[in-house]
Structure formats: C-alpha cells, structure tokens
Design a protein around this motif. Structure first.
Motif, PDB file in Angstrom:
ATOM      1  N   UNK A  89       0.420  -1.361  -0.186  1.00  0.00           N
ATOM      2  CA  UNK A  89       0.199   0.053  -0.072  1.00  0.00           C
ATOM      3  C   UNK A  89       0.956   1.049   0.062  1.00  0.00           C
ATOM      4  N   UNK A  90       1.317   1.502   0.510  1.00  0.00           N
ATOM      5  CA  UNK A  90       2.708   2.563   0.633  1.00  0.00           C
ATOM      6  C   UNK A  90       3.892   2.620  -0.174  1.00  0.00           C
ATOM      7  N   UNK A  91       4.178   1.794  -1.379  1.00  0.00           N
ATOM      8  CA  UNK A  91       4.952   0.955  -1.766  1.00  0.00           C
ATOM      9  C   UNK A  91       6.003   2.244  -2.354  1.00  0.00           C
ATOM     10  N   UNK A  92       4.896   2.847  -3.380  1.00  0.00           N
ATOM     11  CA  UNK A  92       4.864   4.431  -4.193  1.00  0.00           C
ATOM     12  C   UNK A  92       4.553   5.331  -3.541  1.00  0.00           C
ATOM     13  N   UNK A  93       4.929   5.678  -1.936  1.00  0.00           N
ATOM     14  CA  UNK A  93       4.630   6.845  -1.436  1.00  0.00           C
ATOM     15  C   UNK A  93       6.661   7.364  -1.058  1.00  0.00           C
ATOM     16  N   UNK A  94       6.166   8.515  -0.894  1.00  0.00           N
ATOM     17  CA  UNK A  94       7.277   9.799   0.328  1.00  0.00           C
ATOM     18  C   UNK A  94       7.564   8.468   1.173  1.00  0.00           C
ATOM     19  N   UNK A 124       6.341   5.498   4.158  1.00  0.00           N
ATOM     20  CA  UNK A 124       6.982   4.510   4.805  1.00  0.00           C
ATOM     21  C   UNK A 124       7.746   4.117   5.781  1.00  0.00           C
ATOM     22  N   UNK A 125       8.173   5.205   6.330  1.00  0.00           N
ATOM     23  CA  UNK A 125       8.728   5.255   7.171  1.00  0.00           C
ATOM     24  C   UNK A 125       7.413   5.452   8.965  1.00  0.00           C
ATOM     25  N   UNK A 126       6.265   5.457   8.122  1.00  0.00           N
ATOM     26  CA  UNK A 126       5.234   5.630   9.215  1.00  0.00           C
ATOM     27  C   UNK A 126       4.463   4.383   9.477  1.00  0.00           C
ATOM     28  N   UNK A 127       4.679   3.642   8.071  1.00  0.00           N
ATOM     29  CA  UNK A 127       3.786   2.210   7.820  1.00  0.00           C
ATOM     30  C   UNK A 127       4.617   1.071   9.072  1.00  0.00           C
ATOM     31  N   UNK A 183      17.507 -11.232  -1.376  1.00  0.00           N
ATOM     32  CA  UNK A 183      17.762  -9.833  -2.496  1.00  0.00           C
ATOM     33  C   UNK A 183      17.407  -8.258  -2.050  1.00  0.00           C
ATOM     34  N   UNK A 184      16.185  -8.382  -1.438  1.00  0.00           N
ATOM     35  CA  UNK A 184      15.403  -6.941  -1.381  1.00  0.00           C
ATOM     36  C   UNK A 184      15.490  -6.448   0.926  1.00  0.00           C
ATOM     37  N   UNK A 185      16.594  -7.204   0.991  1.00  0.00           N
ATOM     38  CA  UNK A 185      16.687  -7.241   2.203  1.00  0.00           C
ATOM     39  C   UNK A 185      17.841  -5.987   3.082  1.00  0.00           C
ATOM     40  N   UNK A 186      17.766  -5.244   2.230  1.00  0.00           N
ATOM     41  CA  UNK A 186      18.018  -3.457   1.969  1.00  0.00           C
ATOM     42  C   UNK A 186      17.799  -2.686   1.889  1.00  0.00           C
ATOM     43  N   UNK A 187      17.586  -1.748   1.822  1.00  0.00           N
ATOM     44  CA  UNK A 187      17.036  -0.622   1.982  1.00  0.00           C
ATOM     45  C   UNK A 187      16.154   0.406   2.862  1.00  0.00           C
ATOM     46  N   UNK A 188      15.291   0.933   2.812  1.00  0.00           N
ATOM     47  CA  UNK A 188      14.411   1.509   4.197  1.00  0.00           C
ATOM     48  C   UNK A 188      13.568   1.066   5.087  1.00  0.00           C
ATOM     49  N   UNK A 195      11.094   0.114   5.628  1.00  0.00           N
ATOM     50  CA  UNK A 195       9.469  -0.595   5.388  1.00  0.00           C
ATOM     51  C   UNK A 195      10.677  -1.846   4.396  1.00  0.00           C
ATOM     52  N   UNK A 196      11.171  -1.611   3.796  1.00  0.00           N
ATOM     53  CA  UNK A 196      11.483  -2.840   3.041  1.00  0.00           C
ATOM     54  C   UNK A 196      11.956  -3.966   3.859  1.00  0.00           C
ATOM     55  N   UNK A 197      13.269  -3.073   4.862  1.00  0.00           N
ATOM     56  CA  UNK A 197      13.661  -3.952   6.117  1.00  0.00           C
ATOM     57  C   UNK A 197      13.133  -4.424   6.756  1.00  0.00           C
ATOM     58  N   UNK A 198      11.571  -4.127   7.307  1.00  0.00           N
ATOM     59  CA  UNK A 198      10.692  -5.225   8.589  1.00  0.00           C
ATOM     60  C   UNK A 198      10.395  -6.313   7.871  1.00  0.00           C
TER      61      UNK A 198
END
Length: 206
Positions: free
Chosen positions: A70-75, A79-82, A136-141, A143-146
C-alpha cells in the motif's frame, strides 16, 4: 551533503517502486495468508501454543506485506510511518504470545507432537521459500527491512517449532512447546525494536 541526501531519497523511491519487489510481496502475502488458515486449525486441533503463535505470526506478516504494498509508491516519510505501525504490531504479537505461553503453563495441556512436526515442516518450507525470495531485497528503508526481518524470524521460528515437536515427543510434556512460544515472542519483540529504531531515524532525516 544536500545532493547526497537527494540521491539517497531517489534511490529509495526507485527501490520502493521496483516491480520485482511488488511481485515478491504479492507472492509472500498469498503464501502467508494460506499458511495462517492451515496452521491456526492445526494449532487448535493439536493444542499447541507454538503452532498457534506461528499461525498468528503468518497472519501478522500477511497484513504487513499488504501495508508494504500500500505504501510502496509513497514518500519515505509515509513508508517510515508504515514501518512504525508494523513495529508496533510485531511488539503486540510478541507480548500476546508471551502471555499465551504463561497461560499454557498454568493450563498444563500437552500438545500432539506429530501434528506439530508435520505442520511445522510445511510452514518451514513456505517460510524458507519466502525468505529466499526476499533475501535480495533485505537492504533499504525501514519498510523494506521490516519485511525481511519478518521473513527471517519466521524461518527461525519454524525451526524452533520442529525442535519443540521433538521435545514434546521425547518428554511427553508441554514445556518444550511453551519454551518455543516464548522464544518466538522474544524474536518478535527484538525485531520490532530493530524496525522502530530505523524508522525513527528515517523520519528524523526526512
């Protein structure tokens, strides 16, 4: 310094909108929702606190993947709030499982190790497959790390469920099941702390 921050934000935005990332999230969501249905029924039938805890973890993960989509395309701030919401849900799950393990200790019922072993093996296969897709997607913001932390904890939790099944089978007592439920609670609480710290850091720098 400002240019570096802009480049970082642009990279985060590209990662959040990666179609491969979205595809993997949809697959992970479907797998977790299906396993929740399977495991909650088996956990109740076998009277296993560890299986029921793992089933609720599957449900929580499915919800977390839905939030991530839901928040993938947001600022980055959204994403941090999610991610903060997901950290709170992981903390809530951990505290609930801890309380349920204490209740099981007082109730004194012994679960069925055969059902625990069979369903735990199926859950492990599903979680390892999801974890491999997400590796392969373990790094990032945050939201992705969670998402990665959830999948990693799930695979570890399933190994613990299998160990609990062996322990119940070998001892004929409930304490291995309750011990594993408590370990899973600890993993969720620790994971929530990791996500919370990174999400707060991202909000501070946004």
């Amino acid at each position: 310094m400002g240019k570096s921050c802009c480049e970082t934000n642009e990279q985060d935005d590209r990662e959040a909108n990666d179609p491969r990332w979205r595809r993997v999230l949809w697959l992970a969501l479907a797998a977790n929702a299906a396993m929740f249905a399977v495991e909650i029924g088996a956990g109740i039938a076998a009277d296993s606190r560890a299986l029921q805890a793992d089933a609720l973890d599957f449900l929580g993960d499915a919800a977390n993947y839905a939030i991530s989509l839901g928040v993938a395309g947001m600022a980055i701030t959204w994403r941090a709030r999610a991610a903060l919401v997901k950290a709170a849900s992981m903390l809530g799950f951990g505290l609930w499982v801890l309380g349920y393990a204490v209740y099981g200790l007082l109730a004194g019922a012994t679960p069925e190790p055969e059902t625990m072993g069979l369903v735990g093996t199926l859950a492990l296969v599903v979680n390892v497959a999801v974890a491999l897709m997400l590796f392969r997607f373990r790094e990032g913001d945050a939201n992705r790390r969670s998402v990665w932390i959830c999948s990693r904890n799930d695979a570890i939790g399933n190994l613990a469920v299998l160990a609990a099944a062996l322990g119940v089978f070998g001892t004929g007592q409930a304490w291995p099941d309750l011990l594993v439920a408590a370990i899973m609670a600890g993993l969720a609480i620790w994971g929530s702390a990791e996500v919370f710290v990174q999400a707060r850091r991202e909000l501070a720098h946004a």
